[in-house]
Each structure stands twice: as C-alpha cells, then as structure tokens.
Design a protein around this motif. Structure first.
Motif, short mmCIF file in Angstrom:
data_model
loop_
_atom_site.label_atom_id
_atom_site.label_comp_id
_atom_site.label_asym_id
_atom_site.label_seq_id
_atom_site.Cartn_x
_atom_site.Cartn_y
_atom_site.Cartn_z
N THR A 28 48.94 20.94 61.53
CA THR A 28 49.25 21.43 62.87
C THR A 28 49.56 22.92 62.79
O THR A 28 49.86 23.43 61.72
N PRO A 29 49.50 23.62 63.92
CA PRO A 29 49.75 25.06 63.89
C PRO A 29 51.11 25.45 63.29
O PRO A 29 51.21 26.44 62.57
N GLU A 30 52.13 24.66 63.57
CA GLU A 30 53.48 25.01 63.11
C GLU A 30 53.92 24.22 61.88
O GLU A 30 54.99 24.48 61.34
N SER A 69 52.48 28.29 57.30
CA SER A 69 51.91 27.33 58.27
C SER A 69 50.55 27.85 58.70
O SER A 69 50.17 28.99 58.38
N ARG A 71 49.57 28.71 61.69
CA ARG A 71 49.73 29.87 62.59
C ARG A 71 50.07 31.13 61.79
O ARG A 71 49.49 32.19 62.00
#
Length: 85
Positions: A28-30, A69, A71
């Motif tokens: 996931t992005p985070e 991460s 992102r």
C-alpha cells in the motif's frame, strides 16, 4: 494524481513486490516495508539497485532510510529521476 504519476507508482510497486517477495496488491502507499514486509538492509539495497537499473538513475545510499514505504520511495525516485512529484 495524474496518470503518469500513477504509472510510476505502479511500476515502483511491481519492483518492490519482486524484491520483498510479496504480491503487488499487498504493498500500500503508506505501508512500511520493514514493519509490514520484513524488509531488511539487504533487501533495501537490492530495491535501490533495481530501481537505479530500471530508470537509469543514481540514488545515493544515504537515501535508503527515507525509502520506507511506496509513497516515500516514489518521492525519492522522483527527486533523482526528475519526475514531477
């Protein structure tokens, strides 16, 4: 988010998934690579090397602690690849 940025993130997700030996959907992005996917320093270096090779850029190893991460990874790569983040 532009289609180009989304494409960049998707490409980075694929590379990270290969290195971390997980399915791309699991990243996931985070989501934190170390905490959620047991990434260690060797995997971080491998991730850096694959990204440098794929995008033909040089990223200093001092950036590794910032690549925690998806992102954050995109932000670092965008800075060195000249992408608009």
């Amino acid at each position: 988010m532009t289609q180009t940025v989304q494409h960049q993130i998707d490409e980075l997700r694929e590379i990270a998934a290969e290195v971390l030996e997980v399915e791309p959907e699991e990243i996931t992005p985070e989501g934190l690579f170390a905490e959620e996917h047991d990434a260690d320093s060797l995997r971080a270096i491998e991730l850096l090397a694959r990204i440098e090779k794929r995008f033909k850029i040089d990223i200093p190893q001092q950036e590794l602690p910032n690549m925690v991460s998806l992102r954050a990874l995109h932000e670092v790569v965008a800075k060195y690849a000249g992408w608009q983040a």
